[in-house]
Each structure stands twice: as C-alpha cells, then as structure tokens.
Design a protein around this motif. Structure first.
Motif, PDB file in Angstrom:
ATOM      1  N   ALA A 144       0.814  -1.216   0.000  1.00  0.00           N
ATOM      2  CA  ALA A 144       0.000   0.000   0.000  1.00  0.00           C
ATOM      3  C   ALA A 144       0.848   1.266   0.000  1.00  0.00           C
ATOM      4  N   ALA A 149       1.501   2.105  -6.293  1.00  0.00           N
ATOM      5  CA  ALA A 149       0.153   1.620  -5.978  1.00  0.00           C
ATOM      6  C   ALA A 149      -0.874   2.671  -6.389  1.00  0.00           C
ATOM      7  N   GLU A 184      -2.627  -2.588  -4.583  1.00  0.00           N
ATOM      8  CA  GLU A 184      -2.040  -3.260  -3.429  1.00  0.00           C
ATOM      9  C   GLU A 184      -2.357  -4.758  -3.501  1.00  0.00           C
TER      10      GLU A 184
END
Length: 209
Positions: A144, A149, A184
């Motif tokens: 994340a 991402a 993610e």
C-alpha cells in the motif's frame, strides 16, 4: 561439483566430470553414476578422452577464469559444442566471455543481487537470471505504501530497458497494458537488464528515492 552433478543426473542426464585431482576423481567415481576423467580440461586431448564429440552442453568451473575461457573455446572450435557455460570468478570478466558467445555466471554477482534485494525489503523474489546474468526476472509484491500503488503503467517512469510483463492479481495472471493500474496485493513480474534492475525496483518500492 558433486552436488551439481548429482542434481543433473537425477533429472535423467548423463554427466561426464573432468578433474585434474586424482583423489577427487576416485571419490566422484565411487559416489556418482557418471563418467569421471582425470585430466586437465584445458587440453583438447583430455576433452576428447572425455567424449566431448557429441556432447550437448559443457560447463567449465575451474578456479581460473582464463582456464574456463580456454575450455569453452576448445569445446566450440574443436568439438562443435555450441552451448557452453562458465563460472566467472571475477565479475569484471563476464563481458569478455559473452563476446566469445559463452554464457557466463558469477556467483559473487548473484549473491550480491540477492543481498541487495533482501536489504531493500521483503516481498521481492528473484525468479531467474537469463543471458548469463544480463537479464533479471523478478516478482515484486505491491504494498500500500509503494508509490506505484494506484498508478497506471504509463505513469510509472521505468527505465527504457525495464518492463512489467505480467501482473498476478487474486492468483490470476493479467497481461498488462499502459492503462493497467497497479493495486495493493498485485504481484508484478518485472523484466530488466542488469544495469537497470536496482533502479526499477527503487521506482516500484520508493526505497532510496
């Protein structure tokens, strides 16, 4: 040499080992289902005695790079063995081997690459090295906090000699396009030339940027 030979033999291949250490040859002949020849592999007569004519692959693994180069050259020029691989003890000599069409690998270079990955972060797996170590194929787990991402591949400033070949999402492979967004949990299969490997990983992870 013993463990490598044993592994290759276990896959159904015939192995011939050439070693100039008589005691080692005696041990190997007792413990391996292989042809073992005592002699200096940098001499064509020794390779001929070992049955080099008709061999598919030759692997040179002496402690001296110059000997490994000579062995591979003899294998090609005298016996027509087109596929030869050589251990390169000094990584700076790898390019010399490649200029002669020899697939060279450096254990120190491979270990250094693995250490670099481990120092960077977990979630990076070096899958395979190709072209004598010139091409890296690496799997990276997108987290994340990674800068990539939520970005499309078009938006990520990868080096010219780096590309994302596959994205694995929820255990399903995706062939990515420029508009593919990295999420993610994605596992990205990254293909790079060796010189851009570290830079591409840093772009994905944000480490050291």
């Amino acid at each position: 040499m013993y463990f490598l030979s044993r592994d290759i033999i276990s896959k159904g291949h015939h192995v011939t080992v050439v070693d100039n250490d008589l005691a080692e040859c005696t041990r190997l002949s007792r413990e391996l289902n292989a042809t073992v020849v005592n002699g200096d592999g940098s001499y064509s007569t020794t390779l001929e005695d070992a049955g080099a004519i008709g061999m598919d692959v030759l692997l040179a693994m002496t402690p001296l790079d110059q000997d490994n180069l000579v062995i591979c050259q003899i294998a090609l020029l005298h016996f027509g063995i087109n596929r030869s691989f050589a251990l390169v003890n000094d990584p700076e000599n790898e390019e010399v081997f490649r200029k002669f069409g020899i697939q060279a690998f450096s254990t120190s270079g491979i270990i250094a690459s693995l250490i670099e990955q481990q120092l960077m972060l977990d979630g990076i797996t070096n899958l395979i090295l190709l072209g004598g170590g010139k091409v890296n194929i690496t799997e990276v787990l997108v987290k994340a906090n990674f800068p990539v991402a939520g970005q499309t591949l078009h938006e990520i400033p990868f080096p010219n000699d780096a590309l994302v070949s596959v994205v694995i999402r929820n255990h399903e492979p995706i062939i990515p396009r420029g508009g593919t967004i990295l999420l993610e949990g994605d596992r990205v299969v990254l293909v790079t030339l060796a010189g851009s490997h570290g830079k591409a990983l840093k772009i994905i992870t944000g480490e050291g940027m």
